[in-house]
Design a protein around this motif. Structure first.
Motif, PDB file in Angstrom:
ATOM      1  N   GLY A 284       0.806  -1.209   0.000  1.00 43.41           N
ATOM      2  CA  GLY A 284       0.000   0.000   0.000  1.00 43.41           C
ATOM      3  C   GLY A 284       0.835   1.251   0.000  1.00 43.41           C
ATOM      4  O   GLY A 284       1.920   1.294  -0.562  1.00 43.41           O
ATOM      5  N   CYS A 285       0.311   2.295   0.659  1.00 46.74           N
ATOM      6  CA  CYS A 285       0.993   3.584   0.646  1.00 46.74           C
ATOM      7  C   CYS A 285       2.270   3.517   1.461  1.00 46.74           C
ATOM      8  O   CYS A 285       2.249   3.094   2.608  1.00 46.74           O
ATOM      9  CB  CYS A 285       0.073   4.659   1.214  1.00 46.74           C
ATOM     10  N   SER A 292      -0.669  10.314   9.777  1.00 45.31           N
ATOM     11  CA  SER A 292      -1.724  10.565  10.753  1.00 45.31           C
ATOM     12  C   SER A 292      -3.102  10.553  10.103  1.00 45.31           C
ATOM     13  O   SER A 292      -4.120  10.587  10.779  1.00 45.31           O
ATOM     14  CB  SER A 292      -1.484  11.915  11.439  1.00 45.31           C
ATOM     15  N   GLN A 293      -3.122  10.510   8.755  1.00 42.40           N
ATOM     16  CA  GLN A 293      -4.409  10.577   8.057  1.00 42.40           C
ATOM     17  C   GLN A 293      -4.857   9.221   7.520  1.00 42.40           C
ATOM     18  O   GLN A 293      -5.904   9.130   6.879  1.00 42.40           O
ATOM     19  CB  GLN A 293      -4.302  11.547   6.856  1.00 42.40           C
ATOM     20  N   ALA A 294      -4.064   8.204   7.775  1.00 45.84           N
ATOM     21  CA  ALA A 294      -4.296   6.927   7.104  1.00 45.84           C
ATOM     22  C   ALA A 294      -5.718   6.401   7.309  1.00 45.84           C
ATOM     23  O   ALA A 294      -6.279   6.507   8.393  1.00 45.84           O
ATOM     24  CB  ALA A 294      -3.290   5.899   7.591  1.00 45.84           C
ATOM     25  N   VAL A 295      -6.265   5.884   6.226  1.00 43.86           N
ATOM     26  CA  VAL A 295      -7.583   5.244   6.272  1.00 43.86           C
ATOM     27  C   VAL A 295      -7.435   3.839   5.689  1.00 43.86           C
ATOM     28  O   VAL A 295      -6.354   3.468   5.232  1.00 43.86           O
ATOM     29  CB  VAL A 295      -8.625   6.045   5.466  1.00 43.86           C
ATOM     30  N   TRP A 315      -4.647   8.946  -1.071  1.00 39.57           N
ATOM     31  CA  TRP A 315      -6.078   8.664  -1.220  1.00 39.57           C
ATOM     32  C   TRP A 315      -6.939   9.737  -0.580  1.00 39.57           C
ATOM     33  O   TRP A 315      -8.095   9.912  -0.950  1.00 39.57           O
ATOM     34  CB  TRP A 315      -6.443   7.314  -0.583  1.00 39.57           C
ATOM     35  N   VAL A 316      -6.406  10.433   0.413  1.00 45.93           N
ATOM     36  CA  VAL A 316      -7.237  11.352   1.188  1.00 45.93           C
ATOM     37  C   VAL A 316      -6.920  12.796   0.804  1.00 45.93           C
ATOM     38  O   VAL A 316      -5.821  13.269   1.022  1.00 45.93           O
ATOM     39  CB  VAL A 316      -6.986  11.155   2.701  1.00 45.93           C
ATOM     40  N   PRO A 317      -7.860  13.514   0.196  1.00 44.08           N
ATOM     41  CA  PRO A 317      -7.599  14.904  -0.188  1.00 44.08           C
ATOM     42  C   PRO A 317      -7.497  15.808   1.053  1.00 44.08           C
ATOM     43  O   PRO A 317      -8.083  15.479   2.094  1.00 44.08           O
ATOM     44  CB  PRO A 317      -8.803  15.268  -1.045  1.00 44.08           C
TER      45      PRO A 317
END
Ligand SMILES: Nc1ncnc2c1ncn2[C@@H]1O[C@H](COP(=O)(O)OP(=O)(O)O)[C@@H](O)[C@H]1O
Ligand code: SF4
Ligand SMILES: [Mg+2]
Lengths: 323, 301
Positions: A284-285, A292-295, A315-317
């Motif tokens: 993955g990423c 801190s933003q991982a989903v 993935w997260v804008p």
């Protein structure tokens, strides 16, 4: 504008035993003619290897495992060593870290600059004349006399000036400056940066600044490419990168920059976690372990996608980021 | 520092100038003694090779056989009435000629092979090291003997035989430093500037290797003198009647038991071990001056 340098899915691996460990995992990067670009990332993120691949200088155990390097439309990866040699120092030049040891201790400084030209077919007499001009141009006092000196008589800053003279002797179209000031005193750093920037303008060179310290070159570049663990994670015009970072890693990098106007902020905010070895296997990423933003979606590798004026691989804008 | 520009001055090995090197050599006692001895031996060799010996070294004087030293025959005469002093000079000349040519050839071939094996790695390294190891596996004297026995013998083929024995030493001695020099920044910088490989080898690598090769040359010269003497002592040197220190030591063995024969063995054997030890002395002197350099400027050699 036309692209001077194009890297397409560039992959670099290191052979270890029978296995190959990939270190640079598919870099895509286009630099327009005349543009000035910074490539930033923590130490070990594969910046230097990418640049060595551009110059065709990967040496065992490192080697190219995929992708293309196009300089002025010509694919360098398909060229023979002879043709590559003719390009190095002529069309594409590189200045890098260690000026203390980059000059041959047993050869006069002037002769080393001359050799950078005779190697590309400049007649010796003409090379000698141009050498004196070059030394004067890079700020070496009394070139006639100093050309006869040996490197040990020079300080680090002076040696870097000589290296710059060597690199620019053939008026290359592309200049790669790989942390050219890291080994120097802070005051000299500024002089050398200013000198390279002046010469870049004068010769109209397309320039790539490679650095782990964005603060050092932010003023000098049009665009910033952020690398993380052998991946390009963001690529954006310098203003946008500072005002609206599109990748959590870029945001963390900016937060780590010392800001003299903000007394409240600790001088060096840390990015939590350990910078990865570029060879750590990642699912993955690549930034996920420290993000801190991982989903959940981050378990799949995000592709580089257009974001505003640039590209980012996340993935997260930003508008969905927490805090 | 030549020019006053701010910045830190880090001491790095300075290229020693020739005059300074001479001065240092002559200032150290070992260096001075070595230089004088070498000068003597070289003078003897040159005298002989120019044919300026007091007597023809192979001319026989039947009426004056086995003479003790005298003003006429400084070292006396041998069993054929040949002047031992002239033969000693000629022997020194022959030894030196063989040693110099042998070492020159082995340094040339060995260093070239060592540089290529070190710099190119891969395809070149394998064969070069294989040959080197095979040559190393033989005791040097035995190998030299075998080679000398194989060729038709004259001073040149003997020099070549000795050269073959010494090639692997130069391969080893040069390959190691090349492996590390290859990784130095200034060699990499030369590649970045697009300087052709042959030029990198000749102009950047070789000069930085010179010091270590020169030390090996001086040591090898002394060994080569002794190897040549050993070969001719064993009867595989320059064929008689050519004067050779080794055979001159060997032949009078038979006369030693004769009354008044003792001294006869001494002149050639001592000049042979002389020239050997003299070259050693120079080698050591060179080494010790190098060492002194290394201690005060931090250079690797
Ligand atoms: N010769 C090599 N053999 C194996 N791994 C290497 C070699 N050179 C560099 N690496 C690895 O490649 C990674 C990236 O190196 P580099 O491109 O020099 O990073 P940067 O320039 O971004 O600091 C590092 O983690 C390093 O361990
Ligand atoms: S993709 Fe996920 S883990 Fe990677 S940077 Fe974006 S939010 Fe963080
Ligand atoms: Mg680097």
């Amino acid at each position: 504008m036309t692209a001077l340098l194009e890297l397409a899915d560039l992959r670099v691996s290191a052979r270890s035993g029978r296995a190959d460990r990939e270190i640079v995992h598919g870099v895509d990067l286009t630099v327009e003619a005349g543009q000035t670009v910074a490539v930033v990332g923590e130490s070990g993120s594969g910046k230097s290897l990418t640049m060595l691949a551009v110059m065709g200088l990967l040496a065992d155990p490192l080697h190219l495992t995929g992708g293309a390097v196009r300089l002025g439309g010509r694919d360098l990866t398909a060229l023979s060593e002879r043709k590559l040699r003719a390009i190095r120092g002529n069309d594409a030049a590189m200045i890098y870290q260690d000026p203390m040891t980059s000059l041959n201790p047993l050869m006069r400084v002037g002769d080393q600059v001359i050799e950078a030209m005779t190697a590309h077919g400049v007649p010796k007499a003409e090379a000698g004349r141009r050498m004196l001009d070059l030394l004067a141009r890079v700020g070496i006092p009394d070139p006639k006399r100093t050309a006869r000196a040996y490197p040990h008589e020079f300080s680090g800053g002076m040696r870097q000036r000589v290296m710059i003279a060597c690199a620019l002797a053939m008026r290359p179209r592309l200049l790669i400056a790989d942390e050219p000031t890291t080994a120097l005193d802070v005051t000299i750093q500024q002089q050398i940066l200013a000198l390279i920037d002046e010469l870049r303008r004068e010769l109209g060179m397309t320039t790539i600044w490679v650095t782990h310290d964005l603060g050092v070159v932010a003023r000098l570049v049009d665009r910033v490419v952020v690398m993380y663990a052998g991946h390009v994670v963001e690529d954006a015009p310098v203003r946008q990168l500072f005002s609206a970072p599109q990748h959590p890693y870029t945001k963390a990098l900016l937060a780590a920059l010392p800001d003299p106007s903000d007394d409240d902020r600790p001088p060096l905010a840390q990015i939590p976690g350990r910078p990865p070895a570029a060879t750590d296997p990642v699912e993955g990423c690549p930034f996920r372990p420290r993000c801190s933003q991982a989903v959940d979606a981050c378990a799949t590798r995000p592709p580089l996608q257009t974001r505003m004026q640039g590209r980012a691989a996340c993935w997260v804008p930003p508008h969905e980021w927490r805090n | 520092m030549t020019a006053a520009v701010a910045g830190q001055q880090v001491p790095v090995a300075a290229p020693p100038t020739r005059t300074a090197a001479w001065r240092r050599l002559l200032r150290s006692p070992a260096g001075l003694v070595g230089a004088v001895l070498v000068a003597l031996v070289v003078a003897a060799a040159v005298t002989a090779l120019l044919g300026m010996t007091p007597y023809d070294p192979i001319a026989q004087h039947p009426q004056a056989r086995l003479q003790p030293p005298s003003t006429q025959y400084w070292f006396g005469t041998d069993q054929f009435g040949r002047d031992v002093f002239s033969r000693s000079l000629a022997g020194v000349g022959n030894s030196l000629r063989v040693a110099v040519v042998a070492v020159f050839l082995s340094a040339l071939v060995g260093t070239t092979a060592g540089i290529c094996a070190g710099f190119y790695g891969g395809k070149v390294r394998g064969p070069v090291l294989a040959v080197t190891n095979v040559l190393f596996a033989f005791p040097p004297l035995l190998l030299a003997l075998t080679l000398a026995a194989t060729f038709t013998r004259n001073w040149l083929t003997i020099a070549i035989a000795i050269a073959i024995v010494y090639v692997p030493i130069f391969v080893r001695v040069s390959r190691g430093p090349v492996l590390s020099l290859r990784e130095t920044d200034f060699i990499k910088a030369a590649r970045v500037l697009g300087i052709p490989t042959w030029r990198i080898l000749v102009r950047h690598l070789l000069p930085n290797l010179a010091a270590i090769v020169i030390v090996q040359v001086t040591l090898s010269l002394s060994w080569a003198v002794l190897t040549e003497a050993a070969l001719s002592f064993l009867g595989l040197g320059s064929p008689p009647p050519a004067p050779s220190l080794g055979s001159m030591c060997s032949t009078p063995r038979f006369w030693l038991v004769r009354p008044g024969g003792t001294w006869r063995r001494r002149a050639p054997s001592s000049s042979s071990s002389w020239s050997g030890s003299i070259c050693w002395a120079t080698g050591c002197a060179t080494l010790s001056t190098r060492e002194m350099d290394a201690t005060h400027d931090g250079s690797p050699w």
